[in-house]
Motif scaffolding. Sequence first.
Motif, mmCIF file in Angstrom:
data_model
loop_
_atom_site.group_PDB
_atom_site.id
_atom_site.type_symbol
_atom_site.label_atom_id
_atom_site.label_comp_id
_atom_site.label_asym_id
_atom_site.label_seq_id
_atom_site.Cartn_x
_atom_site.Cartn_y
_atom_site.Cartn_z
ATOM 1 N N SER A 191 0.871 -1.197 -0.043
ATOM 2 C CA SER A 191 -0.022 0.084 -0.074
ATOM 3 C C SER A 191 0.835 1.123 0.064
ATOM 4 C CB SER A 191 -0.887 -0.043 1.298
ATOM 5 O OG SER A 191 -1.610 1.306 1.432
ATOM 6 N N PRO A 192 0.423 2.223 -0.798
ATOM 7 C CA PRO A 192 1.459 3.435 -0.771
ATOM 8 C C PRO A 192 1.195 4.310 0.494
ATOM 9 C CG PRO A 192 -0.656 3.687 -2.375
ATOM 10 C CD PRO A 192 -0.380 2.137 -1.830
ATOM 11 N N LEU A 193 0.092 3.901 1.198
ATOM 12 C CA LEU A 193 0.029 4.587 2.458
ATOM 13 C C LEU A 193 0.680 3.750 3.643
ATOM 14 C CD1 LEU A 193 -1.059 7.050 4.065
ATOM 15 C CD2 LEU A 193 -3.189 5.672 4.487
ATOM 16 N N ALA A 194 0.478 2.446 3.844
ATOM 17 C CA ALA A 194 0.721 1.746 4.610
ATOM 18 C C ALA A 194 2.436 1.374 4.651
ATOM 19 C CB ALA A 194 0.373 0.386 4.547
ATOM 20 N N VAL A 195 3.073 1.285 3.566
ATOM 21 C CA VAL A 195 4.305 1.112 3.333
ATOM 22 C C VAL A 195 5.307 2.320 4.284
ATOM 23 C CG1 VAL A 195 6.561 1.163 2.137
ATOM 24 C CG2 VAL A 195 4.627 -0.181 1.639
ATOM 25 N N PRO A 196 4.963 3.454 3.850
ATOM 26 C CA PRO A 196 5.748 4.835 4.697
ATOM 27 C C PRO A 196 5.487 4.880 6.063
ATOM 28 C CG PRO A 196 4.619 5.676 2.585
ATOM 29 C CD PRO A 196 4.133 4.296 2.900
ATOM 30 N N VAL A 197 4.211 4.542 6.515
ATOM 31 C CA VAL A 197 3.955 4.510 7.917
ATOM 32 C C VAL A 197 4.437 3.427 8.666
ATOM 33 C CG1 VAL A 197 1.999 4.296 9.509
ATOM 34 C CG2 VAL A 197 1.651 5.628 7.483
ATOM 35 N N LEU A 198 4.564 2.354 8.063
ATOM 36 C CA LEU A 198 5.088 0.989 8.757
ATOM 37 C C LEU A 198 6.713 1.210 8.787
ATOM 38 C CD1 LEU A 198 3.472 -1.941 7.172
ATOM 39 C CD2 LEU A 198 3.250 -1.235 9.570
ATOM 40 N N SER A 199 7.355 1.730 7.687
ATOM 41 C CA SER A 199 8.797 2.140 7.737
ATOM 42 C C SER A 199 8.962 3.074 8.978
ATOM 43 C CB SER A 199 9.203 2.775 6.413
ATOM 44 O OG SER A 199 10.407 3.060 6.153
ATOM 45 N N VAL A 200 8.306 4.196 8.929
ATOM 46 C CA VAL A 200 8.686 5.461 10.042
ATOM 47 C C VAL A 200 8.425 4.574 11.399
ATOM 48 C CG1 VAL A 200 7.834 7.297 11.151
ATOM 49 C CG2 VAL A 200 7.912 7.116 8.769
ATOM 50 N N VAL A 201 7.455 3.906 11.691
ATOM 51 C CA VAL A 201 7.297 2.940 12.871
ATOM 52 C C VAL A 201 8.310 2.136 13.138
ATOM 53 C CG1 VAL A 201 5.886 1.264 14.076
ATOM 54 C CG2 VAL A 201 4.940 3.225 12.802
ATOM 55 N N PHE A 202 8.858 1.394 12.346
ATOM 56 C CA PHE A 202 9.981 0.502 12.414
ATOM 57 C C PHE A 202 11.066 1.124 12.464
ATOM 58 C CE2 PHE A 202 7.788 -2.809 9.392
ATOM 59 C CZ PHE A 202 6.857 -3.036 10.366
ATOM 60 N N ALA A 203 11.342 2.341 11.826
ATOM 61 C CA ALA A 203 12.669 2.994 12.099
ATOM 62 C C ALA A 203 12.873 3.710 13.600
ATOM 63 C CB ALA A 203 12.865 4.080 11.146
ATOM 64 N N LEU A 204 11.426 4.230 14.027
ATOM 65 C CA LEU A 204 11.535 4.755 15.308
ATOM 66 C C LEU A 204 11.747 3.746 16.369
ATOM 67 C CD1 LEU A 204 8.334 6.957 14.992
ATOM 68 C CD2 LEU A 204 10.853 7.644 15.478
ATOM 69 N N VAL A 205 11.044 2.767 16.238
ATOM 70 C CA VAL A 205 11.294 1.494 17.234
ATOM 71 C C VAL A 205 12.797 1.085 17.267
ATOM 72 C CG1 VAL A 205 10.781 -0.916 18.046
ATOM 73 C CG2 VAL A 205 8.904 0.512 17.125
ATOM 74 N N SER A 206 13.484 1.107 15.968
ATOM 75 C CA SER A 206 14.590 0.573 16.245
ATOM 76 C C SER A 206 15.533 1.453 16.885
ATOM 77 C CB SER A 206 15.278 0.310 14.662
ATOM 78 O OG SER A 206 14.509 -0.652 14.032
ATOM 79 N N VAL A 207 15.656 2.981 16.645
ATOM 80 C CA VAL A 207 16.699 3.744 17.018
ATOM 81 C C VAL A 207 16.147 4.345 18.491
ATOM 82 C CG1 VAL A 207 15.336 6.121 15.944
ATOM 83 C CG2 VAL A 207 17.866 5.993 16.483
ATOM 84 N N VAL A 208 15.183 4.648 18.897
ATOM 85 C CA VAL A 208 14.633 5.204 20.131
ATOM 86 C C VAL A 208 14.739 3.766 21.000
ATOM 87 C CG1 VAL A 208 12.917 5.735 21.636
ATOM 88 C CG2 VAL A 208 13.042 6.741 19.230
ATOM 89 N N GLY A 209 14.527 2.631 20.620
ATOM 90 C CA GLY A 209 14.461 1.398 21.346
ATOM 91 C C GLY A 209 16.180 0.957 21.568
ATOM 92 N N GLY A 210 16.978 1.268 20.504
ATOM 93 C CA GLY A 210 18.170 0.928 20.713
ATOM 94 C C GLY A 210 18.891 1.985 21.890
ATOM 95 N N ILE A 211 18.455 3.242 21.675
ATOM 96 C CA ILE A 211 18.971 4.277 22.729
ATOM 97 C C ILE A 211 18.574 3.825 23.978
ATOM 98 C CG2 ILE A 211 18.826 6.521 23.252
ATOM 99 C CD1 ILE A 211 18.598 7.477 20.371
#
Length: 301
Positions: free
Chosen positions: A226-246
Amino acid sequence: MMHLDIWSQLFDFTDYGELLLLVKNSIFAGAVLGIVGGLIGVFVMQRDMAFAVHGISELSFAGAAIALLFGVNVVAGSLIGSLIAAVLIGVLGARARDRNSIIAVLMPFGLGLGILALALYPGRSANKFGLLTGQIVSVDDPQLGSLLVIGAIVLIALLLMWRPLTFDSLDADVAAARGIATRFVALAFMVLLGLAVAVSVQIVGALLVLSLLVTPAAAAMRISSSPLAVPVLSVVFALVSVVGGIMLALGSALPISPYVTTISFVIYVVCRIAGGRRTRRRAVTRDRRPEGSRPLVSRAG
């Protein structure tokens, strides 16, 4: 006993609350990076430019290392290195074959130049190591301000050119036939990618930028188209990775990068497994349909 020592190095949450206050700048910067990386990563995947991210990061590292050597602003040095690499790749690498050759030439040059600058740098070794693997407490107030400004520029520019950039990423020939200035769009995207890489290097280091600018988007594309779901999921995954990593790195004596990359990798593996199962279910459903059956389509008139 040795296992306990290793575990205590990986996870030690003594005085966690006090430490959390010390890295609030890094958390804010990481959140901005997650949003920027998640969005621009979608176009990196669509344009098949994951290799370019790594090439730009090497020149960004070289610029930051030279700035560190001469005692000037490291963010500025990282930006200059990223933009030089991005413009060179964008101008000289119009075709995929040329682009890969340019990147392959720039990567070892940037890495070698950065290592030379670090070898000549007389300061603390932590500063050298941090440029490669990231530092959790390295973001001070002026640096945070710079990162927020750069992140805002990238986000605003992405939103303004979202539709033509999407069109150009999916089919450049058709986009050009429709009157889109594909050369300008491609070069503008490379500049934005250079800015995003420069921001990422300050948090996760030059060697592991792919974990935030490529992996989250790749994971999102495994479970949705989905052109809407992919960017949203990508942002969520990136946020979880970097903030969770910190948050995890805060309770250890290790750099932030192993935690960020591990979380990002786990998310990708889970999404790949889930996406594979969904594909198999669709294939089984399709195979079970009676031969010659067609979905009913009503026609007016």
